[in-house]
Design an enzyme around this catalytic site. Sequence first.
Site, PDB file in Angstrom:
ATOM      1  N   VAL A  46     113.277   3.828 -25.600  1.00  0.00           N
ATOM      2  CA  VAL A  46     112.542   4.492 -26.644  1.00  0.00           C
ATOM      3  C   VAL A  46     113.785   5.696 -27.000  1.00  0.00           C
ATOM      4  O   VAL A  46     113.549   6.033 -28.470  1.00  0.00           O
ATOM      5  CB  VAL A  46     111.182   5.869 -25.838  1.00  0.00           C
ATOM      6  CG1 VAL A  46     112.206   6.703 -25.299  1.00  0.00           C
ATOM      7  CG2 VAL A  46     110.728   6.185 -27.518  1.00  0.00           C
ATOM      8  N   LYS A  47     114.527   5.720 -27.120  1.00  0.00           N
ATOM      9  CA  LYS A  47     115.831   6.310 -26.334  1.00  0.00           C
ATOM     10  C   LYS A  47     116.382   5.962 -28.296  1.00  0.00           C
ATOM     11  O   LYS A  47     117.260   6.627 -28.716  1.00  0.00           O
ATOM     12  CB  LYS A  47     116.858   6.860 -26.657  1.00  0.00           C
ATOM     13  CG  LYS A  47     116.295   7.493 -24.526  1.00  0.00           C
ATOM     14  CD  LYS A  47     115.886   9.134 -24.888  1.00  0.00           C
ATOM     15  CE  LYS A  47     115.927   9.465 -23.660  1.00  0.00           C
ATOM     16  NZ  LYS A  47     116.278  10.949 -24.349  1.00  0.00           N
TER      17      LYS A  47
END
Length: 457
Positions: free
Chosen positions: A47-48
């Site tokens: 997700v980063k």
Amino acid sequence: MRPVKKIYDNLLETIGNTPMVKLNKIAEDIPATVLAKVEYFNPGHSVKDRMALQMIENAERDGLIKPGGTIIECTSGNTGMGLALAAIVKGYKLICTLSDKQSKEKMDILRAMGAEIHVCPTNVAAEHPDSYYSVAERLNKEIPNSFYPFQYDNPGNAQAHYESTGPEIWEQTDGKITHFVVGVGTGGTISGVGKYLKEKNPNIKIWGADTYGSVFKKYHETGEFDENEIYSYITEGIGEDILPKNVDFSVIDHFEKITDKDGALVTRELAKKEGMLLGYSAGSAYQMIRQMKHTLTKDDVVVVLFHDHGSRYVGKVFNDDWMRDRGFLNTENSTALDLVKGHKDLNLITAKSSELVSHAILKMQRYQISQVPVMEGDEFVGSLDDSKLFQMIISDPSAGDKTVREVMGKPYPIIESNEDVKKVASHISKENDAVLVKLEDGKHHIITKHDIIGALS
Ligand SMILES: Cc1ncc(COP(=O)(O)O)c(C=O)c1O
């Protein structure tokens, strides 16, 4: 939200628009629909990627980074990967500081992406000069034309989730989401998604998975930053010993503490039951739903966000020896052999009865071991224990010049490799800190009191 295109101009355009997948077998006992937002579909497998790109685009807009500049960030690995993608496509250098508890795979991957890595000790306070925060700060001061995003306080972090992850979740559930569940580290994911969802429907519950050893839950419930809550733990990516500005406590309804063991076991269960090979924090987030299931009803639509891919954890959560060494695997029916499996190919460290005590002590220090069997030829004739040696040296400093034979204790009992762990435990007493296991190839291995405590706890 980024548009879906037929052909993307570069990898950064593929960030976001990740799928939402219903959890089936694992969620059979949950009285609600459980959906997973599977973030390993991002190009950097976490997700980063979303917030890393946002922080760099904001910095470019604000003139904080110039062409050819260097990005410096402290990261548990995933933000580093997102920054690496942005750095490669946009032409920046990247330096990452990581704490030494992060998996080797995460470090190798960052190096493969051209980043310079600085590994820093986990067991130091945030303000200590060797902590991964301080090293990043120092490098930022030393290196000209460098930019330190500092994901903990950088508003671009939560902004990315407010502008992309949150709207995607709202649209994918047609606004039917009732609960959002996610592990909390910098707080960017929970705060950005939480803010967006609460604006759409203030009744949506926002739940954060926290670790034992982290300050979040107590701070949220009492307003007190309690340093006594802080100790080192094994789970990666979630929990903190600081209060990042990105944690917006006002949008979070509840924090739940999850043990390292539960997080790890549930991560393995998600792989086996749903075919999702996920990172450690996914197990913690899912375990939160289990611990909170008494509050759910059949009309609820729970969305759990899974941060990253499990390939970064194959040497850890998905490795039986690693799990066993930490006492995370069920010891029902396990044997003495199971306890030594992870290190049975290593040679047993022994002392000779004729050797000087001072030499034996040096050996114990070098190999960081507390118990050593003593040999005469092929025979086990005695044992040395570091706490007893310590007392001896304190009361008689010349004891180091004696031979091991003069000071050794009784030899350790020798047991068969198929002996049940609980039976192995019965051999351990005040006089006996360890036992020796006879392996099939005729070699012996040692099982200490600590190995057994780890396996049974
Ligand atoms: C694997 C993993 N899980 C959870 C988190 C926590 O996410 P956030 O920092 O957005 O709170 C991170 C953050 O680094 C992570 O890498």
